[in-house]
Write an enzyme that holds these catalytic residues in place. Structure first.
Site, PDB file in Angstrom:
ATOM      1  CD  GLN A   9      -3.752  -4.343   6.421  1.00  0.00           C
ATOM      2  OE1 GLN A   9      -3.885  -3.293   5.796  1.00  0.00           O
ATOM      3  NE2 GLN A   9      -4.146  -5.504   5.932  1.00  0.00           N
ATOM      4  CE  LYS A  31      -3.922  -2.359   2.110  1.00  0.00           C
ATOM      5  NZ  LYS A  31      -4.772  -2.649   3.266  1.00  0.00           N
ATOM      6  CG  ASP A  46      -9.946   0.289   4.996  1.00  0.00           C
ATOM      7  OD1 ASP A  46      -9.781  -0.165   3.854  1.00  0.00           O
ATOM      8  OD2 ASP A  46      -9.155   0.104   5.938  1.00  0.00           O
TER       9      ASP A  46
HETATM   10  N1  GUN Z   1      -7.238  -6.534   6.178  1.00  0.00           N
HETATM   11  C1  GUN Z   1      -7.597  -7.263   5.097  1.00  0.00           C
HETATM   12  N2  GUN Z   1      -8.203  -6.492   4.176  1.00  0.00           N
HETATM   13  C2  GUN Z   1      -8.229  -5.235   4.675  1.00  0.00           C
HETATM   14  C3  GUN Z   1      -8.721  -4.003   4.170  1.00  0.00           C
HETATM   15  O1  GUN Z   1      -9.284  -3.884   3.063  1.00  0.00           O
HETATM   16  N3  GUN Z   1      -8.547  -2.929   4.981  1.00  0.00           N
HETATM   17  C4  GUN Z   1      -7.954  -3.034   6.212  1.00  0.00           C
HETATM   18  N4  GUN Z   1      -7.849  -1.931   6.935  1.00  0.00           N
HETATM   19  N5  GUN Z   1      -7.488  -4.163   6.703  1.00  0.00           N
HETATM   20  C5  GUN Z   1      -7.620  -5.254   5.930  1.00  0.00           C
END
Ligand code: GUN
Length: 280
Positions: free
Chosen positions: A97, A53, A120
């Site tokens: 995350q 990311k 998100d």
């Molecule tokens: N863990 C797995 N997928 C995601 C996601 O799309 N966003 C976040 N914040 N954590 C994750």
């Protein structure tokens, strides 16, 4: 039938190219889109995702700051960091995350992010807006799945869509987003009685259950579009929730693992960050 490849790597590269151009425009106007990513603990998969990311932000000109906290971090310490980022005007999006270590309640953490910075779309206000059909940052993986489906050119209205998995991150939001597109949606989960029978009804099948190769060819209707969200490690290889080779003989379109949904999640994160920066 042999399926066509629904290539998330290629589509995400195209999206990232246009994000790079739009970011350059915003920068010329004095706005540098800023994303803060918080990783608590050392989950190996999370470390890889978060690294990707941050790297992708750099590539398109989004400023990203990575906050790595030890696994022993308390909920209060994490909430304090989120509070600081909420008040930092250079940060337009905040991502925590998931999963989090057991001493931290994810609900409390997601609700602490200002809804206007919730890149998100997991804040209860933004989840509520999704349910109500109002605009919000849509969760990145479901948004990426919808983009892949649209890239096939197949109209979604009236189609039977079956989602396997009911997580807040993928299953529930993707079901709502398919409903927004006027598909007829069924959500299956671990307690579904006849999973194979439900799956066989699907024109659009989304597998997001986290079980390697659970979806076998006999569960796929001839000509269905198959979206595989799973990333599972099996005998040292990455495999999806779909038994890819035989499934590709039945489907009309199928996403590979890796190179399908994963790169689209990142492209949608960049897009959401840019949208939040623009609103700011
Ligand atoms: N863990 C797995 N997928 C995601 C996601 O799309 N966003 C976040 N914040 N954590 C994750």
């Amino acid at each position: 039938m042999t399926a066509k490849l629904l290539d998330g790597k290629r589509l995400s590269a195209e999206i990232r190219d246009s994000i790079r151009e739009e970011t350059a425009c915003l920068r010329k106007g004095g706005i540098v889109p800023g994303l803060a990513v918080i990783l608590v603990g050392d989950d190996p998969a999370s470390r890889i995702y978060v690294g990707r990311k941050a790297e992708s932000c750099l590539e398109v000109g989004i400023a990203s700051s990575l906050h790595r906290l030890p696994a022993s971090t308390s909920q209060i310490e994490l909430l304090e960091l989120i509070g600081r980022l909420n008040g930092d005007s250079s940060i337009h999006g905040i991502l925590v995350q998931l999963p989090l270590p057991p001493q931290i309640a994810p609900d409390a953490v997601l609700a602490a992010i200002r809804p206007e910075k919730d890149v998100d779309g997991f804040h209860p206000v933004n989840m509520g807006r999704l349910v109500a059909g109002l605009p919000s940052s849509r969760p990145c993986t479901p948004k990426g799945i919808l983009r892949l489906l649209k890239a096939t050119g197949i109209p979604l209205a009236g189609k039977e869509a079956v989602v396997i998995g009911r997580s807040n991150i993928v299953g529930k939001p993707v079901a709502l987003m398919l409903l927004e597109e006027n598909a007829t949606v069924t959500i299956c989960h671990s307690r579904t009685k006849d999973l194979a029978g439900q799956a066989r009804r699907a024109d659009i099948l989304v597998a997001a259950i986290g079980k390697p190769r659970l979806v076998t060819a006999d569960m796929i209707k001839e000509g269905a579009v198959v979206i595989d969200v799973g990333i599972n490690r099996l005998e040292g290889r990455l495999v999806g929730d779909v038994d890819y080779g035989p499934a590709a003989q039945k489907a009309s379109w199928i996403t590979p693992v890796p190179g399908g949904v994963g790169p689209m999640t990142i492209a949608m994160l960049l897009e959401n960050t840019l949208e939040l920066a623009r609103k700011h």
